[in-house]
Every structure is written in structure tokens, then in C-alpha cells.
Design an enzyme around this catalytic site. Structure first.
Site, mmCIF file in Angstrom:
data_model
loop_
_atom_site.group_PDB
_atom_site.id
_atom_site.type_symbol
_atom_site.label_atom_id
_atom_site.label_comp_id
_atom_site.label_asym_id
_atom_site.label_seq_id
_atom_site.Cartn_x
_atom_site.Cartn_y
_atom_site.Cartn_z
ATOM 1 N N SER A 6 0.810 -1.257 0.060
ATOM 2 C CA SER A 6 -0.114 -0.016 -0.001
ATOM 3 C C SER A 6 0.806 1.176 -0.095
ATOM 4 O O SER A 6 1.617 1.378 1.103
ATOM 5 C CB SER A 6 -1.088 -0.066 1.155
ATOM 6 N N HIS A 64 -8.409 1.843 -3.729
ATOM 7 C CA HIS A 64 -9.567 1.602 -2.721
ATOM 8 C C HIS A 64 -10.130 2.978 -2.377
ATOM 9 O O HIS A 64 -9.268 3.855 -1.969
ATOM 10 C CB HIS A 64 -8.695 1.061 -1.563
ATOM 11 N N MET A 135 -12.036 -5.179 5.379
ATOM 12 C CA MET A 135 -11.104 -4.186 6.251
ATOM 13 C C MET A 135 -10.608 -4.753 7.757
ATOM 14 O O MET A 135 -11.848 -5.291 8.386
ATOM 15 C CB MET A 135 -11.814 -2.986 6.347
ATOM 16 N N ASP A 173 -7.072 -5.676 4.539
ATOM 17 C CA ASP A 173 -6.235 -4.856 4.532
ATOM 18 C C ASP A 173 -6.385 -3.939 5.896
ATOM 19 O O ASP A 173 -7.609 -3.569 6.347
ATOM 20 C CB ASP A 173 -7.032 -3.689 3.527
HETATM 21 C C1 DX5 Z 1 -6.243 1.872 5.809
HETATM 22 C C2 DX5 Z 1 -5.859 1.521 4.426
HETATM 23 C C3 DX5 Z 1 -4.813 0.497 4.127
HETATM 24 C C4 DX5 Z 1 -3.561 0.944 4.802
HETATM 25 C C5 DX5 Z 1 -3.026 -0.161 5.626
HETATM 26 O O1 DX5 Z 1 -7.273 2.941 5.975
HETATM 27 O O2 DX5 Z 1 -6.939 1.239 3.690
HETATM 28 O O3 DX5 Z 1 -4.766 0.026 2.984
HETATM 29 O O4 DX5 Z 1 -2.605 1.340 4.020
HETATM 30 O O5 DX5 Z 1 -1.837 0.023 6.207
HETATM 31 P P1 DX5 Z 1 -1.130 -0.695 7.345
HETATM 32 O O6 DX5 Z 1 -0.749 -2.058 6.438
HETATM 33 O O7 DX5 Z 1 -0.051 0.146 7.753
HETATM 34 O O8 DX5 Z 1 -2.223 -1.190 8.249
HETATM 35 ZN ZN ZN Z 2 -6.877 0.191 1.509
#
Ligand code: DX5
Ligand code: ZN
Length: 225
Positions: A6, A64, A135, A173
Site C-alpha cells: 500500500s 480503494h 477491512m 487490508d
Molecule cells: C487503511 C488503508 C490501508 C492502509 C493499511 O485505511 O485502507 O490500505 O494502507 O496500512 P497498514 O498496512 O500500515 O495497516
Molecule cells: Zn486500503
């Protein structure tokens, strides 16, 4: 198994170089978190940034949309080079039309579900989607701890996929590192978004490969060959 670094966890002063760094790994997707300061309490980046990184990542750009009005952004993200776009089921009555619109633009269709939302909310849409994004943190910020209570949703999504003979991907995610990715893979996830746990490594290639090995092994316990 698909690994999706990401860009939210990359160096914001060097987006194109960071996307190029991801391109030199075996990662199949680059995940792009779009936040509008309304659907989530943060703002990230928009179509202009995605357009700027498009030439640097040669494979799939996974957009996303954590935004209240995704419909105003579909065309700009298509122009910017998105391969797939994911909207949130929390948008309620708008969801059906949003999914159709993404499909009509010729892009892969994704639907996301937040931790507090019951997984049954996505059931009516399963035949319309290519990707279900579960999520595993409350969206808005990178670097948050994984919410283990979301794991049964992955199991339910995998059970429905089998029962209904569908083939949507199951993406997770938020708070994904080697350990939590393994836990998700054992529950049936096949697509792993990871920001902090991957981009923090100087050697991104090795980090992606390590995560891939862990999820490959964990999924073999689900689908023994
Ligand atoms: C959160 C996002 C994620 C984020 C995850 O709101 O949708 O895609 O980049 O980050 P990490 O892997 O650091 O939790
Ligand atoms: Zn995301």
C-alpha cells in the site's frame, strides 16, 4: 496469492520512486488508498498522484475509495490508469449503481466492508463483484493494529464463495504483517494489502517474498494438493 503493497506507507516525497520500488518486487498489485476527509477522518491523495505513479508500476493498480461520493471520481481514476476500483458497502443504497458503473467502465469491481459492519451487508452484491475487501482496521490511517475479530468474516466470505460458486478475490487490508497475513490466509484470504509492514523494509523484494511464503504455506492447509 496476491501481495499488494500500500502506497500510503511509502515516502510521500517520492511517490514515483516508491511505486518503482514496488514494481521491482514480485507484488502483483499496488494498493492506492484514496481518502476524502469525510468518509474517513483523513485525506491522502487523488487521481493526479495515481496518474504520476502509473508509469512506474507495470502491473495492477488497486484503487480503494474511502470516499463519500465515489461516482465523481470514477472517470478521473480511469483516466489516471486504475485497473480496479473498490467502494464501501457502508454507502448503502448507492452501492448497486456504483458497482454497475465501475463494471461499465471496464474495470474490476471491488466492494469493501468496515470492521463494525456485519458481513451479511455484502451478501446481496457477491455475484456482481471481482473482489471483496475485508477491512481489518478502521480505515483512515496506516500503521494500526490488526483487529482479530474480523477473521470470521473471511471464513464466511470463503464459505459463500464456495457455496455460490463465485470467484471473487478475498482481500484483507489493515495491520497486515507476516503473522496476521498467515492468520488471514488460513481463514481463506487470497489477496493481502500491507503498508507499514512492507514499506518499512529497505529490501522490499525480500519482505514481499517472505509474506508470500507465509501465506502460501498457510493456504495449503486449506487446499491440500
Ligand atoms: C487503511 C488503508 C490501508 C492502509 C493499511 O485505511 O485502507 O490500505 O494502507 O496500512 P497498514 O498496512 O500500515 O495497516
Ligand atoms: Zn486500503
Amino acid at each position: 496469492m496476491i501481495i499488494a503493497p500500500s502506497l500510503l506507507a511509502a515516502d510521500f516525497g517520492r511517490f514515483a520512486q516508491e511505486a518503482a520500488r514496488a514494481d521491482r518486487t514480485s507484488a502483483e498489485y499496488l494498493h492506492l488508498d484514496i481518502m476524502d476527509g469525510h468518509f474517513v477522518p483523513n485525506i491522502s491523495f487523488g487521481p493526479a498522484v495515481v496518474k504520476a505513479v502509473r508509469p512506474a508500476f507495470t502491473r495492477y493498480l488497486d484503487v480503494h475509495l474511502m470516499v463519500s461520493k465515489p461516482e465523481i471520481l470514477f472517470d478521473p481514476f480511469v483516466q489516471a490508469g486504475a485497473d480496479g476500483m473498490t467502494v464501501h458497502v457502508e454507502l448503502g443504497n448507492a452501492v448497486n449503481a456504483l458497482l454497475w458503473k465501475i463494471r461499465s467502465l471496464g474495470k474490476r469491481v471491488g466492494l469493501a466492508v468496515n470492521p463494525p459492519t456485519n458481513i451479511t451487508a455484502v451478501k446481496p452484491y457477491l455475484s456482481q463483484i471481482d473482489l471483496l475487501l475485508i477491512m481489518t482496521v478502521n480505515p483512515g490511517f496506516g500503521g494500526q493494529p490488526f483487529i482479530h475479530e474480523c477473521v470470521p468474516k473471511i471464513q464466511q466470505a470463503a464459505a459463500w464463495r464456495k457455496e455460490l460458486q463465485l470467484n471473487y478475490r478475498i482481500e484483507v487490508d489493515g495491520g497486515i504483517n507476516d503473522d496476521t497475513a498467515e492468520e488471514c490466509a488460513a481463514a481463506g484470504a487470497d489477496t493481502f494489502v500491507a503498508g507499514t509492514s512492507l514499506f518499512q523494509h529497505r529490501n522490499l523484494t525480500a519482505a514481499v517474498n517472505r509474506m508470500r511464503r507465509r501465506v502460501d504455506v498457510a493456504s495449503q492447509s486449506l487446499f491440500p494438493t
